[in-house]
Design a protein around this motif. Sequence first.
Motif, short mmCIF file in Angstrom:
data_model
loop_
_atom_site.label_atom_id
_atom_site.label_comp_id
_atom_site.label_asym_id
_atom_site.label_seq_id
_atom_site.Cartn_x
_atom_site.Cartn_y
_atom_site.Cartn_z
N HIS A 138 -14.65 -9.86 -10.98
CA HIS A 138 -14.42 -11.27 -11.31
C HIS A 138 -13.51 -11.40 -12.52
O HIS A 138 -13.58 -12.38 -13.26
N SER A 139 -12.66 -10.43 -12.71
CA SER A 139 -11.82 -10.40 -13.90
C SER A 139 -10.63 -11.35 -13.78
O SER A 139 -10.19 -11.68 -12.66
N PRO A 140 -10.09 -11.81 -14.89
CA PRO A 140 -8.87 -12.63 -14.83
C PRO A 140 -7.74 -11.89 -14.11
O PRO A 140 -6.95 -12.52 -13.40
N GLY B 21 -18.03 -16.27 -10.73
CA GLY B 21 -17.57 -15.69 -11.98
C GLY B 21 -16.26 -16.27 -12.49
O GLY B 21 -15.73 -15.83 -13.52
N TRP B 22 -15.74 -17.28 -11.81
CA TRP B 22 -14.44 -17.82 -12.19
C TRP B 22 -14.46 -18.50 -13.56
O TRP B 22 -13.44 -18.50 -14.26
N GLU B 23 -15.61 -19.06 -13.96
CA GLU B 23 -15.68 -19.78 -15.24
C GLU B 23 -15.35 -18.85 -16.41
O GLU B 23 -14.55 -19.19 -17.29
N LYS B 24 -15.98 -17.67 -16.38
CA LYS B 24 -15.72 -16.70 -17.46
C LYS B 24 -14.27 -16.23 -17.40
O LYS B 24 -13.61 -16.10 -18.45
N ALA B 25 -13.77 -15.98 -16.21
CA ALA B 25 -12.38 -15.52 -16.06
C ALA B 25 -11.40 -16.57 -16.56
O ALA B 25 -10.36 -16.24 -17.16
N ASP B 26 -11.72 -17.83 -16.34
CA ASP B 26 -10.82 -18.89 -16.80
C ASP B 26 -10.86 -19.01 -18.32
O ASP B 26 -9.82 -19.21 -18.97
N LYS B 27 -12.05 -18.87 -18.86
CA LYS B 27 -12.19 -18.94 -20.32
C LYS B 27 -11.44 -17.80 -21.00
O LYS B 27 -10.79 -17.98 -22.04
N GLU B 28 -11.50 -16.61 -20.38
CA GLU B 28 -10.85 -15.44 -20.98
C GLU B 28 -9.37 -15.34 -20.64
O GLU B 28 -8.57 -14.88 -21.47
#
Length: 641
Positions: free
Chosen positions: A325-327, A350-357
């Motif tokens: 789920h990485s950017p 897992g997109w929320e974390k990827a978008d934040k990062e």
Amino acid sequence: MRNVSIYKVLPLLVGAIVLFSGFNAASQSMGLSSKIGANKIILSLTKKGELQYRVTRRDKLIIADSPLGLACDDQNFTSGLSVVNVSPIEERREKYDLKVGNVKAIDHAFETKSVTFKNSSGALMIVDLVTGKEGVAFRYRFPDQDKKLRVINNEITGFRIEKNAKGWLQPYNKAGKYTPGYEDFYLNIHPGDSIRKPRNPSVGWCMPALFNVNDRKNWVLIAESGTDGSFPGCHLQPNSEGGLYKIAFAEKDEKYTLPLGENNNPAFNLPWTMPWRVIIIGDQAGDILLSTLITDLAPASKLDDTSWIEGGKATWSWWSHPEDHSPEIYNQFTDLAASFGFGYTLFDAGWEKADKEGGIIAKATSKGVKPMVWAYSASYFDAAKRKKKFKELAALGVKGIKIDFWCSDRQEVMACFQSLFEDAAKEHLLVNLHGVTVPRGWHRTWPNFMTAEAVLGAESYFYEPRYPDLAAEQNTILPFTRNVAGPTDYTPFALTIRKYPRLNTAVHELATAMIYTSGIIHFADSKEVFDSLPAPVRQLLKDMPASWDKTEPIVAQPGEQLIIARQKEGLSYIVGINGTNKAAPVNLNLAKYAKGFSKFRVITEGENPLMTFKTETYPLTSTWAYTLAPKGGFIIQFVKE
């Protein structure tokens, strides 16, 4: 969007409907025939006042005498009924466009009639009838205006199918961690057969249900239309004694993680109009595949402006990278979408974390790719929270949302869907539902509803050991069943070998992207697989439409073989798949589909049928002969100079 329902009372019958006592049932016909298609539905009462119906086509029996009626908490409409009124026949015309469908523009004429009954207490129940070229339908109505809450304890509606008929039915899985989700195999059965070897413990049969009846001369699909917040989604009871399949309500324990009450029976304030019970009838299986009767009966579009709604193709990383789920991986699939000219990419769990990062949404937008994101049903069940989340997503630049794990046909969930479509439309968001029931005409009413899972699709190569052996057969059944109900997110083009190795050829898998109808086609597999494709296949994926102006079945044999012609503006294709383990001869008349073209390109199996393709281009000829490989396929693309 063109979306019109027109009613016209026949001139000699214009007048107010008058209810009167002492009605002579013999003086008014309780049957209704279609002007086109020779379909007829006839109501009748037994000596005990029990209501029943039958359906014929050209006077041949399609549905034998079957029960109608409702048992409520305060009234009983299963016996002791008498006729109060038979309305004049009305002509009805449904003229509309679909954003998603086998055919873009629909213009169908119908005949309608309503019959009012009263029970021994004098309470009223109306049965509305519809007939048309593609079949018949009926629904119940309670006309009382007292706003009383009424509960239906039992619906005795049934569909009696002849014992020697052939059927294709899907088990309705009982409530579980991921069920019901309409993700089981369609089984080839005969009326009266019990459920055998379902994927999960099951409590009935799903709709749509397909039958070949009348000594195999006619095809019938039993389905629903117009289910909204006034009724649960329904299925069929597991036992069909004498070939009688009866309606069953959603089960009490279909809650998953949703905050639902204990009562699973339909309940609504009067007056009350219930969903249509739809019986699609055809002389050929292809007639069933093309039918729009389900959307014809659904409410017209509730959206005045649909110009912002656009179907398309999407990249999707989960199938090839379920744990990543990485950017970086999400951005890779954004780049892949841009390189193929796909309009969308789907960011799954897992997109929320990827978008934040990593700012994955902003990157997609900068590339001209529209981002869609995954969500969990429990987070979108509460109306206030849902509206807030939709506003936040739209502000981020998100263009669509995939909401997963509903696992319920309960009435509260059906109501949630209608509000969800509306709330999403207000923020110009497209909707994809997963872990969910089948659509029931909703893509006409809410054109931003683009697709839904409710299918045993390509992700089953991870989870179901029987899937590789049965997938090809299922792919020749689902277009006549599940896909008739509405857009299907099958997630095609799964070439990489997963836990349960694929047996379908690579061309078969590619063809499913053109066999199934989905407002947004979410392609499975990795960037590496896409990059390895030969140039003609890459070009096909770039050119391939996600919606169609016209579809025509050429060979339509559920469970065996399917060949269809598809047109979209200046594009023309013929696509075929083999659902069996045996080679199948194909002989096609190309001239009918090749007007304006000078050549045709054929994509078939390559040297390694499981992974490679062969492409050849020929001058246009009038005919084409070929032998379909076992579990194989082909795609013909007509090309100009």
